[in-house]
Design a protein around this motif. Structure first.
Motif, PDB file in Angstrom:
ATOM      1  N   THR A   1       8.252  61.261  -6.387  1.00 39.87           N
ATOM      2  CA  THR A   1       9.756  61.768  -6.512  1.00 39.87           C
ATOM      3  C   THR A   1      10.045  63.026  -6.486  1.00 39.87           C
ATOM      4  O   THR A   1      11.475  63.313  -6.670  1.00 39.87           O
ATOM      5  CB  THR A   1      10.002  61.016  -7.982  1.00 39.87           C
ATOM      6  N   LEU A   2       9.214  63.999  -6.111  1.00 36.75           N
ATOM      7  CA  LEU A   2       9.635  65.010  -6.060  1.00 36.75           C
ATOM      8  C   LEU A   2      10.474  65.566  -4.946  1.00 36.75           C
ATOM      9  O   LEU A   2      10.450  64.870  -3.741  1.00 36.75           O
ATOM     10  CB  LEU A   2       8.422  66.119  -6.253  1.00 36.75           C
ATOM     11  N   ARG A   3      11.581  66.624  -5.226  1.00 42.72           N
ATOM     12  CA  ARG A   3      12.433  66.649  -3.873  1.00 42.72           C
ATOM     13  C   ARG A   3      12.503  68.171  -3.936  1.00 42.72           C
ATOM     14  O   ARG A   3      12.644  69.055  -4.963  1.00 42.72           O
ATOM     15  CB  ARG A   3      13.876  65.965  -4.013  1.00 42.72           C
ATOM     16  N   ASN A   4      12.942  68.753  -2.741  1.00 38.39           N
ATOM     17  CA  ASN A   4      12.989  70.287  -2.560  1.00 38.39           C
ATOM     18  C   ASN A   4      14.725  70.507  -2.435  1.00 38.39           C
ATOM     19  O   ASN A   4      15.444  69.482  -3.198  1.00 38.39           O
ATOM     20  CB  ASN A   4      12.579  70.881  -1.270  1.00 38.39           C
ATOM     21  N   VAL A   5      14.967  71.608  -2.355  1.00 41.64           N
ATOM     22  CA  VAL A   5      16.425  71.934  -2.400  1.00 41.64           C
ATOM     23  C   VAL A   5      17.245  71.115  -1.456  1.00 41.64           C
ATOM     24  O   VAL A   5      18.349  70.705  -1.656  1.00 41.64           O
ATOM     25  CB  VAL A   5      16.635  73.406  -1.728  1.00 41.64           C
ATOM     26  N   HIS A   6      16.927  70.655  -0.083  1.00 42.40           N
ATOM     27  CA  HIS A   6      17.585  69.668   0.784  1.00 42.40           C
ATOM     28  C   HIS A   6      17.129  68.372   0.453  1.00 42.40           C
ATOM     29  O   HIS A   6      17.467  67.430   1.316  1.00 42.40           O
ATOM     30  CB  HIS A   6      16.782  70.118   2.204  1.00 42.40           C
ATOM     31  N   ASN A   7      16.916  67.880  -0.651  1.00 46.69           N
ATOM     32  CA  ASN A   7      16.547  66.620  -1.107  1.00 46.69           C
ATOM     33  C   ASN A   7      15.588  65.634  -0.245  1.00 46.69           C
ATOM     34  O   ASN A   7      15.929  64.688   0.064  1.00 46.69           O
ATOM     35  CB  ASN A   7      17.980  65.744  -1.021  1.00 46.69           C
ATOM     36  N   ILE A   8      14.603  66.655  -0.029  1.00 37.10           N
ATOM     37  CA  ILE A   8      13.456  65.833   0.785  1.00 37.10           C
ATOM     38  C   ILE A   8      12.320  66.247   0.020  1.00 37.10           C
ATOM     39  O   ILE A   8      11.929  67.162  -0.614  1.00 37.10           O
ATOM     40  CB  ILE A   8      13.503  66.555   2.244  1.00 37.10           C
ATOM     41  N   CYS A   9      11.376  65.116   0.329  1.00 38.06           N
ATOM     42  CA  CYS A   9       9.959  65.085  -0.366  1.00 38.06           C
ATOM     43  C   CYS A   9       9.291  66.288   0.234  1.00 38.06           C
ATOM     44  O   CYS A   9       9.114  66.285   1.556  1.00 38.06           O
ATOM     45  CB  CYS A   9       9.498  63.803  -0.221  1.00 38.06           C
ATOM     46  N   PRO A  10       8.782  67.073  -0.314  1.00 40.53           N
ATOM     47  CA  PRO A  10       8.081  68.294   0.110  1.00 40.53           C
ATOM     48  C   PRO A  10       6.763  67.688   0.863  1.00 40.53           C
ATOM     49  O   PRO A  10       6.255  66.717   0.710  1.00 40.53           O
ATOM     50  CB  PRO A  10       7.159  69.100  -0.928  1.00 40.53           C
ATOM     51  N   PRO A  11       6.448  68.320   2.090  1.00 41.87           N
ATOM     52  CA  PRO A  11       5.484  67.901   3.137  1.00 41.87           C
ATOM     53  C   PRO A  11       4.063  67.727   2.423  1.00 41.87           C
ATOM     54  O   PRO A  11       3.350  67.041   2.932  1.00 41.87           O
ATOM     55  CB  PRO A  11       5.656  68.891   4.489  1.00 41.87           C
TER      56      PRO A  11
ATOM     57  N   HIS B   1       8.103  55.733  -1.940  1.00 43.59           N
ATOM     58  CA  HIS B   1       9.117  56.457  -2.904  1.00 43.59           C
ATOM     59  C   HIS B   1       9.293  57.709  -2.427  1.00 43.59           C
ATOM     60  O   HIS B   1      10.251  58.576  -2.628  1.00 43.59           O
ATOM     61  CB  HIS B   1       8.675  56.661  -4.321  1.00 43.59           C
ATOM     62  N   SER B   2       8.379  58.249  -1.439  1.00 47.71           N
ATOM     63  CA  SER B   2       8.595  59.599  -0.785  1.00 47.71           C
ATOM     64  C   SER B   2       9.775  59.470   0.387  1.00 47.71           C
ATOM     65  O   SER B   2       9.789  60.637   0.729  1.00 47.71           O
ATOM     66  CB  SER B   2       7.228  60.244  -0.324  1.00 47.71           C
ATOM     67  N   VAL B   3      10.138  58.446   1.034  1.00 47.91           N
ATOM     68  CA  VAL B   3      10.959  58.286   1.775  1.00 47.91           C
ATOM     69  C   VAL B   3      12.371  58.627   1.374  1.00 47.91           C
ATOM     70  O   VAL B   3      12.626  58.258   0.183  1.00 47.91           O
ATOM     71  CB  VAL B   3      10.890  56.801   2.495  1.00 47.91           C
ATOM     72  N   THR B   4      13.184  59.288   1.900  1.00 51.16           N
ATOM     73  CA  THR B   4      14.576  59.728   1.725  1.00 51.16           C
ATOM     74  C   THR B   4      15.391  59.572   2.970  1.00 51.16           C
ATOM     75  O   THR B   4      15.180  59.746   4.214  1.00 51.16           O
ATOM     76  CB  THR B   4      14.765  61.363   1.229  1.00 51.16           C
TER      77      THR B   4
END
Length: 392
Positions: free
Chosen positions: A3-13, A48-51
């Motif tokens: 469920t972690l997200r970066n600034v662009h609301n994407i799961c970190p690679p 859950h990592s899919v956005t």
């Protein structure tokens, strides 16, 4: 971690890559216990990592195909598909991995990585599959019905509620529909039709009369979709208050009788020939002085003419009855008060009560006249007095 997200609301690679490596290096060959719950948790974490942000950057707005998927989504889809197929060969306890795979596929569909297609979920929701798998597929179908507003899938779900042999499945379908309703009141959804209202109402009041749990579930579903008031799509018109004469006449090919001009002499001739005049005491009903005041019945409507004189007489009779009842209650109340006062007087003045009683006896003796002396009693009294005087 998923469920972690970066600034662009994407799961970190890095997180996504770490989850894929957990799949790759998972080895349970030397463990005597199954790791099915661990693998199911990994699949849910991948879902859950899919956005949706990944979808917007990867797709161009056209129909989703395999070539349009990103590399990460292809890896994720390969893992889910392989585990789903492996479950058919080596099923685990309660098929928890299959349940997680179905939920992950639905997440991919909602985020635009896969085309919305309920065919897969229908096959897993059919009767004969394990009950947990069926419930997961039905949950995905309910969510699909809400997102895509599919009337076909909605009625298919109600077919499950009506005809499915598993009572628990029917209950769970309605419970999930109540929690995640296909629409709510005021949404203007195309699913809100009169056909759906009638079907839910008939299910709630007729077809589930023997099952109280299903009736309560249907009430919750009806409340979630239409609220406490009647649906706005059903308008109360004058036709709803029709007594049904038109429909019944058309069903039995009954045509309305046209008015005929018949004179009074012809009516008397008809009564004498048929003998109706002997059975009917008068040509008009009792209470109606004018024959034109007879109640008229037309096709589709009923009009009742009430005489104002009859209403006044009925009101007067009701008033007389009420006055008579009030008088009777007052008389009974007075009698009860007199009895209670007499009992209280007896308890307070018992000696005076005895004196009054003796006075009443003397008055009765005086009114009845002097008593006649008994000769035997007189002789007995004389002998006793003479004996007493002799002894003295």
């Amino acid at each position: 971690m998923a469920t972690l997200r970066n600034v662009h609301n994407i799961c970190p690679p890095d997180v996504f890559k770490f989850l894929l490596e957990l799949f790759k290096y998972n080895d349970n060959s030397k463990n005597k216990y199954s790791d099915n719950y661990y693998r199911a948790a990994l699949i849910i974490a991948l879902a859950h990592s899919v956005t949706p942000a990944v979808t917007i950057g990867a797709l161009s707005g056209s129909m989703v195909t395999a070539d349009m998927l990103s590399s990460d989504m292809k890896l994720l889809l390969d893992e889910v598909t392989s585990y789903l197929n492996l479950e058919k060969l080596l099923p685990c306890y309660r098929l928890v991995v299959t349940v997680s795979c179905l939920r992950s596929i639905r997440v991919l569909q909602k985020n635009g990585h896969l085309p919305n297609d309920p065919t897969l979920f229908r096959s897993y929701a059919s009767y004969g599959q394990f009950i947990d798998v069926r419930l997961a597929a039905l949950e995905a179908l309910i969510d699909y019905t809400k997102v895509d507003a599919s009337e076909e899938e909605l009625h298919w779900l109600f077919d499950i509620v009506e005809d499915d042999p598993e009572p628990y499945v029917r209950h769970e379908v309605l419970r999930m529909m109540a929690e995640n309703a296909p629409f709510s009141q005021g949404d203007g959804s195309p699913l809100a039709t009169t056909t759906l209202v009638e079907r839910v109402w008939n299910l709630m009041n007729c077809k589930t009369s023997q099952d109280s749990r299903l009736r309560c579930d249907l009430v919750d579903v009806y409340y979630a979709m239409f609220g406490r008031l009647s649906p706005t799509l059903i308008s109360v018109s004058e036709s709803s208050f029709n007594f049904g004469f038109k429909r019944s006449s058309s069903a039995y090919n009954i045509e309305p009788v046209e008015s005929m001009d018949i004179s009074s002499d012809q009516i008397l001739d008809i009564e004498e020939s048929t003998g109706v005049s002997e059975m009917l005491p008068s040509s008009s009903p009792p209470g109606l002085s004018n024959p034109q005041e007879i109640i008229d019945i037309e096709v589709g409507t009923t009009e009742v003419v009430i005489q104002p004189d009859k209403e006044e007489e009925a009101e007067e009779d009701d008033k007389v009855k009420e006055e008579r009842v009030i008088k009777e209650e007052e008389v009974e109340y007075q009698e009860e008060e007199e009895e209670e006062s007499g009992k209280m007087a007896e308890k307070a003045f018992p000696r005076e009560r005895e004196i009054v009683a003796t006075d009443q006896d003397d008055d009765e003796e005086m009114s009845n006249g002097p008593r006649i002396a008994n000769p035997i009693q007189v002789a007995y009294n004389y002998s006793r007095t003479s004996l007493n005087s002799h002894l003295c």
